[in-house]
Design a protein around this motif. Structure first.
Motif, mmCIF file in Angstrom:
data_model
loop_
_atom_site.group_PDB
_atom_site.id
_atom_site.type_symbol
_atom_site.label_atom_id
_atom_site.label_comp_id
_atom_site.label_asym_id
_atom_site.label_seq_id
_atom_site.Cartn_x
_atom_site.Cartn_y
_atom_site.Cartn_z
ATOM 1 N N GLY A 1 -15.026 15.647 22.471
ATOM 2 C CA GLY A 1 -15.304 15.535 21.046
ATOM 3 C C GLY A 1 -16.714 15.962 20.709
ATOM 4 O O GLY A 1 -17.171 17.035 21.085
ATOM 5 N N GLN A 2 -17.472 15.079 20.018
ATOM 6 C CA GLN A 2 -18.776 15.411 19.505
ATOM 7 C C GLN A 2 -19.810 15.507 20.620
ATOM 8 O O GLN A 2 -19.692 14.848 21.654
ATOM 9 C CB GLN A 2 -19.219 14.335 18.497
ATOM 10 N N PRO A 3 -20.865 16.345 20.417
ATOM 11 C CA PRO A 3 -21.934 16.424 21.411
ATOM 12 C C PRO A 3 -22.728 15.117 21.469
ATOM 13 O O PRO A 3 -22.691 14.307 20.546
ATOM 14 C CB PRO A 3 -22.793 17.587 20.896
ATOM 15 N N THR A 4 -23.458 14.927 22.571
ATOM 16 C CA THR A 4 -24.250 13.719 22.779
ATOM 17 C C THR A 4 -25.707 14.023 22.453
ATOM 18 O O THR A 4 -26.245 15.049 22.862
ATOM 19 C CB THR A 4 -24.136 13.252 24.239
ATOM 20 N N GLU A 5 -26.350 13.108 21.699
ATOM 21 C CA GLU A 5 -27.736 13.310 21.294
ATOM 22 C C GLU A 5 -28.676 12.648 22.301
ATOM 23 O O GLU A 5 -28.442 11.528 22.756
ATOM 24 C CB GLU A 5 -27.991 12.716 19.904
ATOM 25 N N PHE A 6 -29.779 13.337 22.628
ATOM 26 C CA PHE A 6 -30.818 12.807 23.499
ATOM 27 C C PHE A 6 -32.163 12.991 22.807
ATOM 28 O O PHE A 6 -32.368 13.973 22.076
ATOM 29 C CB PHE A 6 -30.841 13.532 24.851
ATOM 30 N N SER A 7 -33.066 12.058 23.049
ATOM 31 C CA SER A 7 -34.447 12.180 22.586
ATOM 32 C C SER A 7 -35.342 11.536 23.630
ATOM 33 O O SER A 7 -34.869 10.929 24.605
ATOM 34 C CB SER A 7 -34.627 11.505 21.224
ATOM 35 N N ALA A 8 -36.658 11.663 23.421
ATOM 36 C CA ALA A 8 -37.595 11.077 24.374
ATOM 37 C C ALA A 8 -37.432 9.564 24.457
ATOM 38 O O ALA A 8 -37.719 8.941 25.488
ATOM 39 C CB ALA A 8 -39.026 11.443 23.977
ATOM 40 N N LEU A 9 -36.947 8.941 23.369
ATOM 41 C CA LEU A 9 -36.794 7.485 23.328
ATOM 42 C C LEU A 9 -35.384 7.030 23.663
ATOM 43 O O LEU A 9 -35.100 5.832 23.629
ATOM 44 C CB LEU A 9 -37.188 6.970 21.932
ATOM 45 N N SER A 10 -34.478 7.947 23.977
ATOM 46 C CA SER A 10 -33.095 7.563 24.287
ATOM 47 C C SER A 10 -33.067 6.695 25.545
ATOM 48 O O SER A 10 -33.616 7.074 26.584
ATOM 49 C CB SER A 10 -32.234 8.808 24.514
ATOM 50 N N PRO A 11 -32.423 5.522 25.484
ATOM 51 C CA PRO A 11 -32.350 4.670 26.680
ATOM 52 C C PRO A 11 -31.423 5.249 27.743
ATOM 53 O O PRO A 11 -31.550 4.942 28.925
ATOM 54 C CB PRO A 11 -31.800 3.350 26.128
ATOM 55 N N LYS A 12 -30.495 6.077 27.325
ATOM 56 C CA LYS A 12 -29.516 6.633 28.245
ATOM 57 C C LYS A 12 -29.795 8.118 28.446
ATOM 58 O O LYS A 12 -29.933 8.872 27.478
ATOM 59 C CB LYS A 12 -28.105 6.437 27.692
ATOM 60 N N LYS A 13 -29.910 8.539 29.708
ATOM 61 C CA LYS A 13 -30.212 9.924 30.030
ATOM 62 C C LYS A 13 -29.010 10.579 30.701
ATOM 63 O O LYS A 13 -27.977 9.946 30.938
ATOM 64 C CB LYS A 13 -31.447 9.992 30.936
ATOM 65 N N LEU A 14 -29.177 11.874 31.046
ATOM 66 C CA LEU A 14 -28.076 12.616 31.650
ATOM 67 C C LEU A 14 -27.568 11.945 32.916
ATOM 68 O O LEU A 14 -26.360 11.830 33.138
ATOM 69 C CB LEU A 14 -28.537 14.047 31.978
ATOM 70 N N GLU A 15 -28.497 11.470 33.774
ATOM 71 C CA GLU A 15 -28.073 10.853 35.034
ATOM 72 C C GLU A 15 -27.184 9.632 34.798
ATOM 73 O O GLU A 15 -26.253 9.368 35.556
ATOM 74 C CB GLU A 15 -29.302 10.434 35.860
ATOM 75 N N ASP A 16 -27.444 8.897 33.695
ATOM 76 C CA ASP A 16 -26.638 7.710 33.401
ATOM 77 C C ASP A 16 -25.202 8.099 33.087
ATOM 78 O O ASP A 16 -24.260 7.410 33.497
ATOM 79 C CB ASP A 16 -27.241 6.943 32.215
ATOM 80 N N PHE A 17 -24.993 9.179 32.357
ATOM 81 C CA PHE A 17 -23.631 9.613 32.048
ATOM 82 C C PHE A 17 -22.909 10.044 33.319
ATOM 83 O O PHE A 17 -21.746 9.716 33.527
ATOM 84 C CB PHE A 17 -23.660 10.781 31.042
ATOM 85 N N TRP A 18 -23.604 10.783 34.173
ATOM 86 C CA TRP A 18 -22.955 11.271 35.381
ATOM 87 C C TRP A 18 -22.691 10.139 36.365
ATOM 88 O O TRP A 18 -21.693 10.137 37.070
ATOM 89 C CB TRP A 18 -23.828 12.350 36.034
ATOM 90 N N GLU A 19 -23.559 9.141 36.414
ATOM 91 C CA GLU A 19 -23.377 8.060 37.376
ATOM 92 C C GLU A 19 -22.279 7.087 36.973
ATOM 93 O O GLU A 19 -21.913 6.206 37.734
ATOM 94 C CB GLU A 19 -24.701 7.308 37.566
ATOM 95 N N GLU A 20 -21.749 7.231 35.734
ATOM 96 C CA GLU A 20 -20.590 6.427 35.361
ATOM 97 C C GLU A 20 -19.390 6.787 36.220
ATOM 98 O O GLU A 20 -18.479 5.996 36.417
ATOM 99 C CB GLU A 20 -20.262 6.629 33.877
#
Length: 701
Positions: A74-93
């Motif tokens: 579906g929709q893209p995922t937003e990231f910023s410098a203050l985002s608590p969740k980073k790319l590694e967190d999505f992949w480690e799920e």
């Protein structure tokens, strides 16, 4: 699903006041010194990856967001410098064991193509972190305490120092032994003797009482069900509607009676006024006859005499005159004679006309006598009688109009009542039976009200909450007297058991010391608490034992796995995920191997240490390793590469080859984002990018 950066949006980022940068498959971002290229690269690293601090980034400026597609449907995922969740967190799920510097596989910043600060840019330590289970093993091993590290299994028991988790397990085992000793005392002193006999008898009676209670609950359920049925049936007989229909039926009867009375009055008025039209006509005829009688018959002798005198005068005046010559007097005499003759003729005609009128008046008088049985005494008699008949005639006309209106009202009321009766009774009814049908409905409603009242009283006497209703028929029939007798006997036995229980105060105190309950607590409740306490401790002891045994087993497995790290690294280097991009990017080298701590690369003819290759060849191998390691770690074969002037220090011939290899990766599904300030690299990438058509994005900062 491929993972790629869809859009970069920044604001007040160094020299970049505001920039929205949608990205394609092949992207070239060109900027000279101090135009924000490095700021933009560092912003993307800080927004996407957890360990951004390891890059030695400058203090953060500005803000913005990076949109990444492919992480979720579906929709893209937003990231910023203050985002608590980073790319590694999505992949480690879905994966575990990612190296902490995983971001360096996807990003080359400032032409730093090395994966480690060592000769060749990569060493065995990096390979262990990426291709073996070292990160996962370290993460698991950290969860095993130092005390467990010193324990071992022997003869079905856990041996080792009495510290930490093993000490806690031993304490739990001692508590279990103490509680088991208390249960032994309870079985001997509390559960045996007369008290036990009383308990057995109480249990039997309680089962009988419970059976009666279930029977009572079932009776309450049945009564309530019947009550609901009766109320539902009563609801379908609306008393107010019945009264309303009865009122309308009475009104219809009243209107019908009035209608029939008016019909009788109409017939009487019509009978009395049946000669009114004839009498009204007779009045007009009689008046006309009276008016004709006022003109007398002509006197013929006088008229004839006058005519002869006038004629004689005319002759007298005529004779002296000459033939053919009339005097004025002669003409006047002749005219007078003619006038007298004409007047006489007119009078004769009028007299002739009065003869039929006299005959009609005679006939009118005879008809009056025939109709009214009396002689016609003249016009006043006609007028007097006409006034009387006119009242009846007008009354009959008024009654006809009223009857027409009332007929429509009655028919409308009958149709309405017919529909209402059909609704009340559920079927069409003959109007003759409406009264009986209403009476039957009222009687049935009264009967239902009586039944509902009786069921209500019974349900109140049973005093069973709706939540306790029992739908299943029990094994016994409910008896109020039997239930009361059983409850009384149970109360007596409970009092005797309590007296026996009070004799065991010492044992009770010991139990309270374990359960932390008050000494005044009921014995049964106290024993139940002790049982719960034992179950809890036994479960805790079981879990603690399983935990220690499991950790010992895991520790042993980890030790075995560590012995096989070199073979896993070699298997990773030989895997298709690593060898395929090596061949694609370098165009020469086919495989990788380890020689001690050195990484070796081979072509069809020779094997070389990576550190011995030229810088351009090393750049190609390291680029291929980045792609292969990413694919192997993530189980994906398509990601994105961010290259910040990665080829800046390559010679011009090598640059062209590297650009071609990167372009081939883009054609194979990788997203390439290349930042440069080098005009030659810009030209090379721009030429390669134009082959991608709409999938090529060029941005000049």
């Amino acid at each position: 699903m491929p993972v790629f950066i869809q859009e970069i949006n920044v604001q007040n980022l160094g020299p970049l006041r505001q920039l929205s940068l949608p990205l394609k498959k092949f992207n070239l971002i060109y900027g000279r010194n101090e135009q924000g290229k490095t700021h933009l690269v560092e912003f993307v690293i800080r927004a996407l990856f957890r360990n951004a601090k390891e890059w030695g980034l400058r203090p953060q400026q500005g803000g913005g967001k990076v949109l990444v597609a492919g992480l979720r449907n579906g929709q893209p995922t937003e990231f910023s410098a203050l985002s608590p969740k980073k790319l590694e967190d999505f992949w480690e799920e879905g994966s575990v064991g990612l190296p902490p510097d995983f971001s360096k596989l996807l990003v080359v910043k400032g032409a730093q193509v090395e994966l480690a600060n060592t000769a060749g840019g990569v060493d065995k330590t990096i390979l262990k972190r990426i291709l073996s289970s070292r990160e996962l093993l370290d993460k698991i091993e950290k969860k095993i305490s130092s005390s467990i590290q010193k324990c071992e299994l022997a003869n079905g028991d856990i041996l080792g120092p009495n510290t930490g988790e093993r000490k806690k397990r031993n304490e739990l085992r001692e508590e279990l032994a103490k509680i088991d000793e208390l249960f032994g005392a309870i079985d001997k002193s509390f559960s045996g003797g007369r008290r036990q006999a009383l308990l057995d008898e109480l249990e039997t009676l309680q089962r009988q009482r419970d059976a009666q209670m279930r029977a009572k609950q079932f009776l309450a359920f049945q009564t309530n069900a019947e009550l609901q049925r009766l109320r539902e049936e009563r609801r379908r007989i609306p008393s107010e509607k019945i009264q309303e229909v009865r009122g309308e039926l009475n009104l219809l009867r009243q209107k019908t009676a009035e209608y029939r009375a008016k019909q009788d009055a109409l017939r009487e008025a019509e009978t009395r006024s049946q000669h009114y039209p004839w009498l009204k006509s007779a009045r007009d005829v009689y008046r006309q006859a009276l008016d004709s009688d006022a003109a007398p018959a002509p006197h013929g002798l006088a008229i004839v005499s006058a005519a002869l005198i006038v004629l004689a005068a005319a002759l007298t005046f005529l004779l002296p005159a000459q033939a053919g010559d009339f005097s004025i007097l002669t003409a006047a005499a002749l005219a007078g004679a003619l006038a007298c003759g004409g007047f006489y003729v007119h009078k004769l005609r009028r007299a002739a006309q009065r003869v039929p009128e006299s005959l009609e008046l005679t006939n009118l008088q005879q008809e009056f006598k025939n109709r009214f049985g009396r002689e016609l005494a003249g016009l006043p008699a006609i007028l007097e009688l006409l006034q009387t008949l006119e009242e009846d005639y007008n009354h009959a006309r008024l009654l006809k109009k009223q009857l027409a209106e009332e007929y429509n009202f009655i028919k409308s009321g009958q149709r309405k009542l017919d529909e209402q009766m059909a609704v009340l009774t559920g079927e069409k009814k003959d109007p003759k039976t409406w009264e009986e049908a209403l009476r039957l409905l009222e009687n049935h409603a009264q009967k239902l009200d009586t039944q509902i009242h009786e069921k209500d009283k019974l349900l109140a006497r049973l005093s069973v909450d709706a939540s306790d209703f029992l739908a299943e028929r029990p094994e016994v029939e409910y008896s109020k007297q039997r239930l009361e007798a059983l409850e009384e006997t149970c109360r007596r036995l409970q009092a005797e058991i309590a007296a026996e229980t009070r004799k065991l105060e010492s044992l009770k105190q010991r139990i309270c010391d374990v359960t932390r309950e008050d000494i005044a607590a009921d014995w049964e409740a106290l024993i139940e608490k002790l049982r719960q306490k034992r179950e809890h401790i036994a479960e805790e002891y079981k879990q603690k034992t399983a935990e220690i045994v499991g950790k010992i087993a895991v520790r042993e497995v980890i030790a075995e796995l560590r012995k096989t790290e070199d073979s896993k690294i070699l298997a990773g280097l030989k895997s298709p995920e690593v060898e395929t991009p090596l061949q694609q990017v370098t165009g020469r080298y086919r495989s990788l191997a380890l020689d001690g701590d050195k990484l070796m690369v081979s072509d069809p003819f020779n094997t070389f240490s990576l550190s011995e290759l030229s810088s351009g060849a090393q750049e190609q191998v390291l680029l291929a390793l980045r792609i292969g390691f990413c694919a192997r770690l993530m189980g994906r074969d398509r990601l994105f590469l961010i290259l910040d002037d990665a080829f800046q220090y390559s010679d011009w011939q090598r640059r062209k080859l590297l650009v071609e290899k990167v372009a081939s990766l883009a054609r194979d599904g990788w997203q390439i984002i290349y930042f440069t300030m080098d005009d030659n690299l810009r030209e090379l990438f721009d030429a390669a990018g134009k082959n991608f058509g709409e999938e090529y994005k060029f941005v000049e900062l």
